[in-house]
Design a protein around this motif. Structure first.
Motif, PDB file in Angstrom:
ATOM      1  N   GLN A   1       0.831  -1.193   0.000  1.00 18.27           N
ATOM      2  CA  GLN A   1       0.000   0.000   0.000  1.00 18.27           C
ATOM      3  C   GLN A   1       0.868   1.245   0.000  1.00 18.27           C
ATOM      4  OE1 GLN A   1      -3.141   0.638  -0.227  1.00 18.27           O
ATOM      5  NE2 GLN A   1      -4.302  -1.186   0.317  1.00 18.27           N
ATOM      6  N   TYR A  32       7.868   3.852  -7.743  1.00 15.63           N
ATOM      7  CA  TYR A  32       6.654   4.243  -8.428  1.00 15.63           C
ATOM      8  C   TYR A  32       6.859   5.458  -9.323  1.00 15.63           C
ATOM      9  CZ  TYR A  32       4.200   1.079  -5.345  1.00 15.63           C
ATOM     10  OH  TYR A  32       3.772  -0.040  -4.696  1.00 15.63           O
ATOM     11  N   ALA A  99       1.840   5.022  -9.927  1.00 13.67           N
ATOM     12  CA  ALA A  99       1.741   3.918 -10.881  1.00 13.67           C
ATOM     13  C   ALA A  99       2.942   3.001 -10.711  1.00 13.67           C
ATOM     14  CB  ALA A  99       1.697   4.444 -12.308  1.00 13.67           C
ATOM     15  N   PRO A 100       2.766   1.716 -10.972  1.00 18.25           N
ATOM     16  CA  PRO A 100       3.874   0.780 -10.808  1.00 18.25           C
ATOM     17  C   PRO A 100       5.056   1.123 -11.698  1.00 18.25           C
ATOM     18  CG  PRO A 100       1.801  -0.386 -11.084  1.00 18.25           C
ATOM     19  CD  PRO A 100       1.536   1.047 -11.380  1.00 18.25           C
ATOM     20  N   LYS A 103       5.486   2.173 -15.714  1.00 19.94           N
ATOM     21  CA  LYS A 103       4.329   2.857 -16.287  1.00 19.94           C
ATOM     22  C   LYS A 103       4.490   4.364 -16.248  1.00 19.94           C
ATOM     23  CE  LYS A 103       0.728  -0.630 -15.813  1.00 19.94           C
ATOM     24  NZ  LYS A 103      -0.685  -0.867 -15.430  1.00 19.94           N
ATOM     25  N   TYR A 110      -6.614   4.573 -15.115  1.00 16.59           N
ATOM     26  CA  TYR A 110      -6.634   3.155 -14.756  1.00 16.59           C
ATOM     27  C   TYR A 110      -5.228   2.561 -14.651  1.00 16.59           C
ATOM     28  CZ  TYR A 110     -11.565   3.685 -15.709  1.00 16.59           C
ATOM     29  OH  TYR A 110     -12.861   4.119 -15.683  1.00 16.59           O
ATOM     30  N   ASP A 111      -4.224   3.312 -15.084  1.00 11.54           N
ATOM     31  CA  ASP A 111      -2.847   2.843 -14.954  1.00 11.54           C
ATOM     32  C   ASP A 111      -2.266   3.149 -13.581  1.00 11.54           C
ATOM     33  OD1 ASP A 111      -2.311   3.657 -18.374  1.00 11.54           O
ATOM     34  OD2 ASP A 111      -2.264   1.649 -17.488  1.00 11.54           O
ATOM     35  N   TYR A 112      -2.980   3.887 -12.763  1.00  8.52           N
ATOM     36  CA  TYR A 112      -2.490   4.299 -11.451  1.00  8.52           C
ATOM     37  C   TYR A 112      -3.188   3.514 -10.356  1.00  8.52           C
ATOM     38  CZ  TYR A 112      -0.127   8.059 -13.867  1.00  8.52           C
ATOM     39  OH  TYR A 112       0.699   8.759 -14.704  1.00  8.52           O
ATOM     40  N   ASP A 113      -2.391   3.002  -9.429  1.00  6.75           N
ATOM     41  CA  ASP A 113      -2.923   2.114  -8.390  1.00  6.75           C
ATOM     42  C   ASP A 113      -3.337   2.847  -7.121  1.00  6.75           C
ATOM     43  OD1 ASP A 113      -0.530  -0.552  -9.120  1.00  6.75           O
ATOM     44  OD2 ASP A 113      -2.433  -0.011 -10.065  1.00  6.75           O
ATOM     45  N   TYR A 114      -2.690   3.953  -6.821  1.00  6.28           N
ATOM     46  CA  TYR A 114      -2.938   4.646  -5.551  1.00  6.28           C
ATOM     47  C   TYR A 114      -3.208   6.122  -5.827  1.00  6.28           C
ATOM     48  CZ  TYR A 114      -0.747   0.399  -3.824  1.00  6.28           C
ATOM     49  OH  TYR A 114      -0.446  -0.908  -3.578  1.00  6.28           O
ATOM     50  N   TRP A 115      -4.115   6.674  -5.027  1.00  2.00           N
ATOM     51  CA  TRP A 115      -4.552   8.060  -5.204  1.00  2.00           C
ATOM     52  C   TRP A 115      -4.606   8.782  -3.872  1.00  2.00           C
ATOM     53  CZ3 TRP A 115      -5.734  10.203  -9.983  1.00  2.00           C
ATOM     54  CH2 TRP A 115      -5.776   9.303 -11.056  1.00  2.00           C
TER      55      TRP A 115
END
Length: 125
Positions: A1, A32, A99-100, A103, A110-115
């Protein structure tokens, strides 16, 4: 996380400047790629700027190119967005996102995992 917390938003007159910060905690920040997005009322969230894990590559939406600068300091786990020559159409909630690795420069949400939770920027005319 990865936890992201934005700050630095506010009210500014057209032509003014603001610097947004996004502090990250959790997993290794330097793993990231990071991005900034914004969302105005009634509109979809849109890409603003992105930066690679090392900071060596940066990417900008055409609407902000030449006015905004994205940067990062991996030593303090923070990404910045320097906004100059602000316009009323820049008014929006600004979000940072992670983003991982691999990327960098992606413009799709949708390419980003955390906001982060977002910070309001209001530019008056």
């Amino acid at each position: 996380q990865v936890q992201l917390v934005e700050s630095g938003g506010g009210l500014v007159q057209a032509g003014g400047s603001l610097r947004l910060s996004c502090a990250a905690s959790g997993r290794t920040f330097s793993n990231y790629a990071m991005g900034w997005f914004r969302q105005a009322p009634g509109k979809e969230r849109e890409f603003v700027a992105a930066i690679s894990w090392s900071g060596g590559r940066t990417y900008y939406a055409d609407s902000v190119k030449g006015r905004f600068t994205i940067s990062r300091d991996n030593a303090v786990n923070t990404v910045y967005l320097q906004m100059n020559s602000l316009k009323p159409e820049d008014t929006a909630v600004y979000y940072c996102a992670a983003a991982p690795f691999g990327k960098a420069g992606r413009t799709n949400v949708y390419d980003y995992d955390y906001w982060g939770q977002g910070t309001q920027v209001t530019v008056s005319s």
